[in-house]
Write a protein that holds these residues in place. Structure first.
Motif, mmCIF file in Angstrom:
data_model
loop_
_atom_site.group_PDB
_atom_site.id
_atom_site.type_symbol
_atom_site.label_atom_id
_atom_site.label_comp_id
_atom_site.label_asym_id
_atom_site.label_seq_id
_atom_site.Cartn_x
_atom_site.Cartn_y
_atom_site.Cartn_z
ATOM 1 N N VAL A 212 0.689 -1.224 0.084
ATOM 2 C CA VAL A 212 -0.019 -0.069 0.020
ATOM 3 C C VAL A 212 0.734 1.585 0.069
ATOM 4 C CG1 VAL A 212 -2.118 1.301 1.082
ATOM 5 C CG2 VAL A 212 -1.833 -1.425 0.904
ATOM 6 N N ASP A 214 1.402 5.248 1.067
ATOM 7 C CA ASP A 214 0.468 6.249 1.905
ATOM 8 C C ASP A 214 0.954 7.071 0.795
ATOM 9 O OD1 ASP A 214 -0.593 4.141 3.855
ATOM 10 O OD2 ASP A 214 1.939 4.516 4.517
ATOM 11 N N GLY A 359 -6.709 1.405 1.736
ATOM 12 C CA GLY A 359 -6.302 1.415 0.359
ATOM 13 C C GLY A 359 -6.922 1.127 -0.692
ATOM 14 N N PRO A 440 -2.876 -0.517 -4.030
ATOM 15 C CA PRO A 440 -2.844 0.706 -3.806
ATOM 16 C C PRO A 440 -2.544 2.045 -3.084
ATOM 17 C CG PRO A 440 -3.426 -1.532 -2.483
ATOM 18 C CD PRO A 440 -2.306 -1.283 -4.267
ATOM 19 N N VAL A 441 -2.836 2.870 -3.272
ATOM 20 C CA VAL A 441 -2.640 3.788 -2.529
ATOM 21 C C VAL A 441 -4.216 4.369 -1.593
ATOM 22 C CG1 VAL A 441 -2.344 6.636 -3.340
ATOM 23 C CG2 VAL A 441 -2.219 4.859 -4.530
ATOM 24 N N ARG A 442 -3.360 5.442 -0.935
ATOM 25 C CA ARG A 442 -4.266 5.508 0.609
ATOM 26 C C ARG A 442 -4.821 6.361 0.147
ATOM 27 N NH1 ARG A 442 -1.351 3.601 4.805
ATOM 28 N NH2 ARG A 442 -3.090 1.485 4.482
#
Length: 464
Positions: A212, A214, A359, A440-442
């Motif tokens: 993930v 951040d 994410g 995945p991006v948070r």
């Protein structure tokens, strides 16, 4: 490995958070209890300085049931004009509640699993633990001990940071010891010092699961307008500017302009700026795009002293005066009230809705992404959006789908005048987009010009 065990002698833990029994106990509360027993300028100082520089610990505890005792008690303040109490002259009785947790097992453990403390640190913390008489309220006497071996966690639930991000706990951070002592000297409550971070049950990650990434804002604070209150969704930037102005007006007497640079934006660009934005009601079949709340994305570079003041005025300290509303010139006829916390369960003010929880790989624009300039003949809008992601602190997307309107249900179409801070600003190109990332991006995710006042706001494509 370092563990701190807390045994509740009476079998209950009396402490409250937002009007509810607090469980599990916050690591920040345990740290504060140790600080209260430390002698300034003694060997205790070194042990506490070591502890505040450790990452958030694992919390081991059992399930607990809550209960509350309510009663009317006389106030301490004497005011002859408010003399309503029959036994205490010049006082009146007000309702008060005592919240208590009844755990299945009257013990919790904090575990710093990767720590390797020196023997003098362990002995110093053990000495402080022996002095702590209670945790929370005085009606919760405890016995605290320190160990360096893995604890026997059978029968305990495990909360870790960030876990599944289902709860938020207060934890110490670097300089917390100095901040607590300064707060004591100035009569400020200890609760305004600790850092709030996400905790939750462990998230099981398989080797096939991607890492993930951040985003640039690791902490998001959200505030809802009371039910029945809303603002025109096309005025999102204008509302965010007024929201920022209200916060800065409150903090202005407490800090210098240089300390507030990451809030008002006049800085050299070497640090990450905070972002103020409005929260529109979008992403479901009955969405109308109107603004139902506000958010503040905190920069990791924000000075600790400013952060403490900010959390105090925004309501994290229930006993201190706080910013309960703000005024938007020409838009709202009166001060618009703010409700602190998820009081009614609305999704629009749920932080995970805008951060993507653990994410997300696909994001869609809710408000237009304003470009810094018009693309040249050999440039594409896709290239500008990729550059906007890099500039904002996000990874480059794998796919960029440029659109003339938002793909999110309920999103309103903004006019050119809605994309400027003031009428004298030049017109800039604006567009909507859908982005897909390799991992995945948070969030929260805000892109483009004026992202620090909410334009270019993105929503995870899986949110509903």
């Amino acid at each position: 490995m370092l563990t701190v065990s807390v045994i509740f002698i009476g079998g209950t833990y009396e402490a409250a958070l937002d009007g509810q029994p607090e469980w599990p106990p916050h690591p920040g509360r345990v740290f504060n209890a140790l600080v209260a027993q430390a002698e300034p300028e003694s060997n205790d100082q070194d042990a506490l300085l070591w502890l505040e520089n450790q990452p958030p610990p694992v919390v081991l505890a059992t399930e607990a049931k809550g209960s509350s005792l309510e009663a009317y008690v006389p106030t301490n303040a004497v005011d002859a004009a408010k003399d309503t109490h029959q036994s205490y002259l010049g006082r009146r009785a007000l309702p008060r509640a005592w919240h208590r947790s009844h755990p299945e097992r009257a013990e919790i453990m904090l575990a710093w699993e990767a720590a390797d403390p020196a023997p003098e640190v362990v002995s110093g913390l053990a000495r402080l633990c022996r002095r702590v008489p209670y945790l929370g309220r005085v009606s919760s006497p405890v016995v605290m001990t320190v160990g360096v071996n893995p604890p026997d966690s059978e029968g305990f639930l495990r909360w870790e940071h960030p876990g599944d991000r289902s709860i938020r706990l207060r934890v110490p951070q670097p300089n917390t010891l100095a901040a607590l002592r300064q707060a004591y000297d100035t009569g400020q409550p200890a609760r305004s010092v600790d850092r709030w971070v996400a905790y939750g049950q462990p998230v099981v990650v398989t080797p096939e699961d991607p890492a993930v990434s951040d985003g640039p804002w690791p902490e998001l604070l959200t505030f809802g307008f009371p039910p029945g209150h809303y603002l025109d969704g096309r005025q999102a930037a204008r509302v965010a500017i007024a929201w920022r102005k209200a916060v800065l007006s409150t903090l202005g007497p407490l800090h210098s302009p240089e300390e507030l640079a990451l809030l008002h934006g006049h800085h050299d660009g070497a640090a990450r700026q905070c972002a103020f934005f409005a929260l529109p009601d979008v992403g479901h079949p009955h969405a109308d795009g109107q603004l139902r709340g506000l958010a503040l994305a905190l920069s990791v570079d924000l000075p600790a002293t400013v952060r403490r003041s900010l959390l105090t005025v925004l309501g994290m300290d229930l006993d201190a005066p706080r910013l309960d509303g703000f005024f938007v010139p020409g838009l709202s006829g009166a001060t618009l009230p703010l409700a602190h916390g998820l009081l009614d369960g609305r999704q629009v003010v749920d932080p995970d809705r805008w951060t993507g929880g653990a994410g997300q790989t696909r994001w869609s624009s809710v408000l237009p992404v304003v470009l810094d300039r018009y693309p040249h003949r050999r440039e594409t809008a896709e290239e500008h959006l990729i550059a906007a992601c890099r500039l904002a602190g996000f990874p480059e997307p794998l796919e960029v789908d440029v659109q003339s309107g938002s793909a999110v249900e309920g999103a309103l179409r903004l006019r050119q005048g809605d994309l400027r801070r003031r009428p004298s600003e030049p017109a800039r190109p604006a567009l909507h987009c859908r982005l897909a990332f390799a991992e995945p991006v948070r969030g929260p995710m805000l892109l483009g010009h004026l992202r620090h006042v909410g334009l270019g706001l993105m929503l995870p494509s899986g949110a509903s």
